[in-house]
Scaffold this active site. Structure first.
Site, PDB file in Angstrom:
ATOM      1  N   GLU A 139      25.368  76.772  27.917  1.00  0.00           N
ATOM      2  CA  GLU A 139      24.142  75.774  27.086  1.00  0.00           C
ATOM      3  C   GLU A 139      23.358  74.997  27.209  1.00  0.00           C
ATOM      4  OE1 GLU A 139      26.855  73.941  23.705  1.00  0.00           O
ATOM      5  OE2 GLU A 139      26.985  76.104  22.360  1.00  0.00           O
ATOM      6  N   ASP A 146      33.958  78.913  18.546  1.00  0.00           N
ATOM      7  CA  ASP A 146      33.622  77.558  18.770  1.00  0.00           C
ATOM      8  C   ASP A 146      34.024  76.675  17.543  1.00  0.00           C
ATOM      9  OD1 ASP A 146      32.205  75.032  19.275  1.00  0.00           O
ATOM     10  OD2 ASP A 146      30.297  75.236  18.781  1.00  0.00           O
ATOM     11  N   GLU A 187      33.305  68.638  13.605  1.00  0.00           N
ATOM     12  CA  GLU A 187      32.094  69.170  13.536  1.00  0.00           C
ATOM     13  C   GLU A 187      31.784  70.182  12.913  1.00  0.00           C
ATOM     14  OE1 GLU A 187      31.083  70.982  17.173  1.00  0.00           O
ATOM     15  OE2 GLU A 187      28.936  71.508  16.546  1.00  0.00           O
TER      16      GLU A 187
HETATM   17  O1  GCW Z   1      29.449  73.955  20.151  1.00  0.00           O
HETATM   18  C1  GCW Z   1      28.612  73.016  20.752  1.00  0.00           C
HETATM   19  C2  GCW Z   1      28.927  71.916  19.695  1.00  0.00           C
HETATM   20  C3  GCW Z   1      27.604  70.722  20.768  1.00  0.00           C
HETATM   21  C4  GCW Z   1      29.355  70.640  22.298  1.00  0.00           C
HETATM   22  C5  GCW Z   1      29.161  72.427  22.258  1.00  0.00           C
HETATM   23  C6  GCW Z   1      30.344  72.962  23.330  1.00  0.00           C
HETATM   24  C7  GCW Z   1      28.953  69.027  23.973  1.00  0.00           C
HETATM   25  O2  GCW Z   1      27.971  72.330  18.510  1.00  0.00           O
HETATM   26  O3  GCW Z   1      27.295  69.915  20.210  1.00  0.00           O
HETATM   27  O4  GCW Z   1      28.276  70.229  23.152  1.00  0.00           O
HETATM   28  O5  GCW Z   1      29.733  73.348  21.856  1.00  0.00           O
HETATM   29  O6  GCW Z   1      31.507  72.237  23.245  1.00  0.00           O
HETATM   30  O7  GCW Z   1      30.197  72.369  24.919  1.00  0.00           O
END
Ligand code: GCW
Length: 608
Positions: free
Chosen positions: A235, A314, A342
């Site tokens: 990311e 996720d 989340e």
């Molecule tokens: O899906 C994502 C979350 C992010 C998070 C990421 C991760 C810390 O939406 O907020 O970043 O996973 O786990 O690295």
């Protein structure tokens, strides 16, 4: 002190230095009148033995941290009204029982639902020692021993924790030391470039040298630092890929730097293409982690731990176990869970996780991993977890990391008993409500393992096609006839990443467990499920049931005599959950009805 330590009336004073001292303090205040002898034997580590004596006292023996865990065990057992009849001995299954905070230096928390950071304010590490001592006690009494305090997305000025702000990190490590809690730090893979080195290439001698010097300086300040946590090439974070290196080369470089000090590198495996074109059907995101890591099995240094999210996507409500956790037999693995809700209700909706964790263990041999980690659900709210009942997830995570064989009802029941002084029937009601809450949430949200019908970015509330034409690889492909992605050998073959036994369990839609059906298969709405219902009818039924069950849950929950201020917060959050459940139910049903044109057999109201 509140939460499950509500009966501990005496705050931990400043000045206690070691877990052994703390164990003696806690026992003398929490169990006055019970003579307890405490004997430390360093060889026992986190393990302990408690022996009841004929004079009504106890003999506690254990390692230097073990005596503290033993003390909390003895205290909490007494608080639960459990008298010890015979000696008990216990050692944790996993040596590293970690909480990962996603706290930013500005005091915000990524995916935080319980207020602001307990550690950071206005760019600086300025914790309140009173709250740190409370937190230390909460963590230690749940058996947790590693705390990563900063976000894996290392935004500036978090890098300064390895530089000018190292003394404040060392001061925090000292505050946690009596609780047996060791700190860990998320680091930025490209940090050497801040010192004028033109690259962060893990094979570059200047880079390697920079990390070695940095580790020497950091461990001189904090000799018991547990290690570094790294999110690389994920990311948008920097990582070895920029230099044509693989993740073993990246992780091993850091591992070499921290090895002389007993440090570990916890390397996250959350690597996937987050810039996917939705038209591209060849790429299937759940396959990504395996593709990046499986071929590196056996290549990682001894002090590297790969931290793998429990599912291949996720933290959705329902995902199968990540195949990496089954496939990398020659690599140290940690499974990453997420206490922060989340995708699971933002600590507004009730969502008790231990039933889900136990499902993972039905397919995961406990010895495949050597550590459990969980993303924190903590913040500076007075009750630490936003929703007072969300604390059950922190406590039971600790119990699970100590002993994955734990019975979920016993774990939740213990938390209920410790937290609230309810009558036995009420305790039973609350325990059952908590245990059922995840399944209820699952029913009113995205159906049968599909996931991702949630509001983009914020991740609360429904938006069935919010991610459908986006970059994140999270598509359901619902059309007028069918929904889902075929992940069998006839489709993307994600299922091919599993051992044969699991492939067989899921590959045939006729025999695939219902709740995973739309994770693995693309099916017409008219598909007949094993119970005789059509797929579309099952979707409607689950959603109506989920909403009805939320209403019943609310009635039962709100009839319980919670003390203030919890009662108020619980009432207010339950109102929001009821609203959310109705939105989910009606929007998901309407979405599928408008697409398929197939009415509900039971004639319930769906919006045309
Ligand atoms: O899906 C994502 C979350 C992010 C998070 C990421 C991760 C810390 O939406 O907020 O970043 O996973 O786990 O690295």
């Amino acid at each position: 002190m509140g939460l499950w330590l509500s009966k501990m009336k005496e705050a931990v004073p400043e000045g206690i230095r070691t877990p052994g001292e703390l164990a003696r303090f806690e026992l003398s205040h929490a169990l006055p009148g019970v003579p307890v002898t405490v004997e430390e034997d360093a060889s026992q580590g986190d393990g302990y033995r408690i022996e009841p004596l004929t004079d009504g006292g106890l003999r506690l023996t254990g390692g230097s941290t073990g005596v503290l865990y033993g003390a909390y065990r003895a205290i909490l057992d007494r608080f639960c009204g459990e008298e010890l009849a015979a000696p008990v001995e216990s050692t944790p299954k996993y040596a590293l029982r970690m909480i990962d905070c996603w706290d930013n230096p500005d005091g915000s928390i990524e995916r935080g639902y319980a207020g602001r950071s307990l550690f950071f304010h206005d760019g600086k590490l300025t914790p309140d020692p009173v709250r740190i001592r409370e937190l230390g006690r909460l963590l230690a009494s749940a058996g947790l021993n590693v705390l990563c305090i900063n976000n894996v997305n290392v935004h500036f000025p978090a890098q300064l924790l390895l530089e000018d702000d190292l003394p404040s990190l060392a001061a925090l490590a000292e505050m946690f030391r009596p609780f047996g809690v060791r700190l860990m730090l998320s680091v930025d893979f490209s940090q050497p470039m801040r010192s004028g080195i033109p690259t962060a290439d893990p094979l570059d001698p200047a880079v390697r040298n920079w990390w070695k010097k940095t580790a020497t300086r950091v461990w001189a300040a904090i000799p018991d630092l547990a290690g570094f946590l790294v999110k690389a090439d994920s990311e948008g974070r920097p990582g070895p890929f920029t230099y044509g290196r693989n993740h073993a080369e990246g992780a091993n470089m850091l591992a070499e730097a921290v090895a002389p000090f007993g440090g570990v590198i916890v390397w996250r495996c959350f690597v996937y293409n987050c810039r996917q074109d939705w038209r591209d059907t060849a790429t299937d995101r759940p396959k990504a982690a395996w593709e990046h890591y499986a071929f590196l099995d056996g290549e990682f240094a001894e002090n590297v731990i790969l931290q793998v999210k429990h599912g291949p996507f996720d933290f959705q409500v329902r995902e199968p176990l990540s195949p990496l956790l089954l496939g990398m037999k020659k690599t140290n693995l940690a499974m990453e869970l997420q206490l922060a809700q989340e995708y699971t209700g933002h600590q507004i909706d009730l969502y008790t996780m231990i039933p889900m964790w136990k499902e993972l263990y039905e397919e995961l041999p406990a010895d495949n991993i050597m550590s459990l980690a969980a993303v924190s659900n903590l913040g500076d709210d007075a009750n630490y977890t936003g929703h007072p009942l969300a604390a059950v997830n922190l406590y039971t995570f600790g119990l699970l990391a100590w002993d994955p064989d734990i019975d979920p009802a016993a774990a939740v029941g213990r938390w209920v008993r410790l937290t609230y002084g309810l009558a036995p029937a009420e305790e039973q009601t609350l325990t059952e409500l908590l245990l059922s809450s995840r399944r209820i949430y699952e029913k009113y949200t995205a159906p049968l393992g599909l996931g991702w019908m949630i509001t983009p970015h914020d991740h609360y509330g429904p938006n069935p096609s919010g991610y459908e034409y986006d970059l994140w690889g999270t598509y359901h492909k619902a059309n007028r006839n069918a929904v889902g992605i075929d992940r069998t050998a006839k489709g993307t073959d994600f299922l091919g990443q599993y051992p044969e036994e699991l492939r067989k369990k899921y590959e045939d839609p006729e025999t695939c467990p219902d709740l995973y059906l739309l994770f693995y298969h693309r099916l017409p709405y008219t598909f007949r499920m094993r119970d005789g219902r059509t797929l579309i009818q099952r979707i409607y039924d689950d959603h109506f049931e989920g909403l009805a069950e939320t209403r019943t849950m609310a009635e039962n929950l709100l009839a319980l005599p919670f003390p203030e201020p919890d009662a108020d917060v619980i009432r207010e959050r339950m109102d929001r959950q009821l609203y959310n459940a109705r939105e989910w139910c009606d929007i998901i049903n309407t979405f599928f009805f408008r697409l398929s044109g197939i009415p509900d057999e039971k004639g319930r109201k769906i919006y045309d």
